[in-house]
Design a protein around this motif. Structure first.
Motif, PDB file in Angstrom:
ATOM      1  N   HIS A   6     -19.863  -0.425 -22.657  1.00 64.88           N
ATOM      2  CA  HIS A   6     -19.082  -1.387 -21.888  1.00 64.88           C
ATOM      3  C   HIS A   6     -17.780  -1.780 -22.584  1.00 64.88           C
ATOM      4  N   SER A  50     -19.510  -6.858 -17.725  1.00 64.10           N
ATOM      5  CA  SER A  50     -19.159  -5.441 -17.614  1.00 64.10           C
ATOM      6  C   SER A  50     -17.666  -5.175 -17.732  1.00 64.10           C
ATOM      7  N   ARG A 109     -21.558  -4.152 -10.409  1.00 57.81           N
ATOM      8  CA  ARG A 109     -20.465  -3.340 -10.934  1.00 57.81           C
ATOM      9  C   ARG A 109     -19.625  -2.732  -9.813  1.00 57.81           C
TER      10      ARG A 109
END
Length: 533
Positions: free
Chosen positions: A320, A50, A190
């Motif tokens: 991303h 990510s 995340r």
């Protein structure tokens, strides 16, 4: 009834008389365990993927365009390697052994990546050993993930019997809840890993995902005695060899007159298959059985759906990379002295999916199922098409927001536009994935011959692989073309001088063409198992 390790895989569909172990094995208990295993793996994968754009443009000192191209190339490899692993799993190793081997490589790659982050380096002069080890680790992760991902999803689905009415309905929900669990993990990693990477330590931020993958592997091993394994029918020819033989024989006999070989009593492998499609393959009937020809037809008719979904995968690649770089140029403060990492906003995609998947599975599907002709709600092709349409809206919104951001940056240089303007495009992208991404998983699992389900899931994943490669190629070409003659590239390192909005408009246009093509092919598609849709 126990079963030996060398009999774990089957060449038949789970649920057939010869094909699977029913009794107390498998079922939702084992499928739920696989969902837990997948959640731990997703925490690991997205914990390192990510925020790669930030790591590459920071500690590794790469330009924005080079970092985006490298990430797309790696992501493409991650999604393309399942084709090779799917062939190996379906032809030789079987899914269980493939998961064990791939997981070991996966864990090794994550460990190396964590170690590479410990090596000191300066942004102006990156350590060459550090960079080399980083990319070697990244592609070792790709190799491990490429074998793990298609097999674990199919292995979990096979814990539910496709011939049992109750478990058939549960299997449709399985893919929804698999994605739901994955989104919970992605959201968590995340929030946790990205914060640690940007505020504490990159090595620790990569190390935590490594531990998560190790836990995933151990959890998978704990369920070994509870899984529903399939017995292998080894006297049958390799499924890839059978299908290849049909194509070769059809080419060899292409000058022979057309034959009406259709006999509904012989098409036992794929009930409901329209054998009048791809009639040129019937020429192989001189030396191939009708069941083998039907297998080849089932695989061939997936190709148009696969091709028309590639632009959707290109759109997926932007969330991303460029979405994150957009956020990095905006006002991310939530209180004095506290700013949110730009990559953290990817959490809103996961959060949207976490909220919307139960709504889809528990509200929209039952409503649609109330209609006599829709026992399981909307068809998978309708679901995919809906997701593709929503992805177009996401690109349009992203283009409009970027246009406004550029105008704000140029008119009021001292005032930054709030990062919350990016929220709509993340939310739309998340809803699109609930429809398209989950729908593609179920479609390519169900519509391939039963012996090729690892390859079928790999075929699904390869959409994103090719999409990422195409995205990388597009970025490289556009960057080169738009930077000629002293002009500013669309992907200039200073995004306030760049034109990501033009790129988003281009993707919205290409997506519209792709959706129109998809609808044309989907309209004439005949499901292999119409009773399940």
């Amino acid at each position: 009834m126990a079963i030996a390790c060398d009999e774990l895989e089957s060449s038949l569909c789970p649920g057939t008389t010869e094909g699977s172990m029913r009794t107390s094995f498998g079922g939702w208990k084992s499928a739920s365990l696989i969902i837990g295993v997948e959640m731990a793996e997703q925490f690991a994968f997205y914990g390192i993927s990510s925020n790669l754009i930030t790591y590459m443009t920071g500690p590794l000192g790469e330009s924005t365009a080079a970092a985006a191209a490298n990430i797309n190339a790696w992501s493409g490899t991650v999604s393309f390697l399942p084709l090779l692993w799917g062939f190996i799993a379906d032809s030789f190793l079987g899914r269980f052994r493939t998961i064990l081997i791939a997981s070991s490589l996966y864990i090794l790659g994550l460990g190396q990546l964590s170690f590479s982050a410990v090596i000191p380096s300066q942004r102006e002069d990156p350590n060459k050993f550090k960079v080399t080890l980083f990319f070697c680790s990244l592609y070792l992760i790709a190799i491990g993930n490429g074998g793990y991902k298609p097999c674990i999803k199919v292995f979990g689905a096979e814990q539910l019997d496709g011939d049992d009415l109750k478990e058939t309905k549960a299997k449709s929900s399985y893919f929804n809840w698999l994605m739901f669990g994955s989104c919970i993990s992605i959201l968590s990693t995340r929030l946790i890993s990205i914060f640690i990477q940007e505020n504490l330590s990159w090595s620790l931020g990569f190390g935590i995902p490594s531990v998560s993958m190790l836990l995933s592997f151990l959890l998978f091993l704990l369920g070994t005695k509870t899984y529903r394994y399939s017995t292998a029918r080894r006297e049958k020819k390799n499924p890839f060899a059978r299908i290849s033989h049909v194509f070769m024989e059809a080419i060899k006999n292409r000058r022979q007159p057309d034959l009406d070989m259709y006999n509904p009593n012989e098409t036992l492998l794929l009930p409901g298959q329209n054998s009048k499609q791809f009639r040129f393959l019937d020429k192989a009937a001189i030396s191939c059985g009708m069941a083998e020809i039907e297998e080849a037809k089932a695989v061939l008719k997936l190709v148009p759906i696969w091709m028309t979904c590639l632009v959707y995968a290109i759109v997926c690649a932007q969330s991303h990379t460029f979405f994150t770089k957009q956020g990095a140029t905006m006002d991310r403060s939530i209180s004095p002295g506290l700013s949110v990492p730009a990559a953290t906003f990817q959490c809103f995609t996961s959060l949207t999916m976490v909220i919307f998947i139960p709504i889809y599975d528990r509200l929209l599907v039952p409503i649609a199922s109330s209609f006599p002709q829709k026992p399981l709600g909307i068809t998978t092709l309708q679901r995919i098409g809906t997701g593709m349409f929503l992805s177009i809206l996401a690109m349009v919104v992203a283009a409009l927001v970027e246009t406004k951001r550029l105008q704000t940056a140029r008119d009021e240089a001292t005032i930054l536009m709030s990062v919350w303007w990016l929220l709509p495009q993340y939310v739309l992208y998340g809803v699109a994935d609930v429809f398209a991404m989950v729908g593609l998983q179920e479609f390519f699992y169900d519509q391939v011959p039963c012996e090729l389900r690892s390859a079928g899931m790999a075929f699904n994943l390869s959409i994103y692989g090719v999409g990422n490669f195409l995205s990388s190629f597009m970025i490289s070409v556009i960057d080169k073309v738009t930077s000629q003659s002293g002009q500013t590239s669309w992907f200039d390192n200073d995004l306030n001088q760049a034109h990501l909005d033009y790129f988003y408009w281009l993707l919205a246009f290409l997506s519209s063409i792709s959706l129109a093509s998809y609808l044309w092919f989907a309209k004439s598609y005949v499901y292999n198992r119409p009773n399940t849709f």
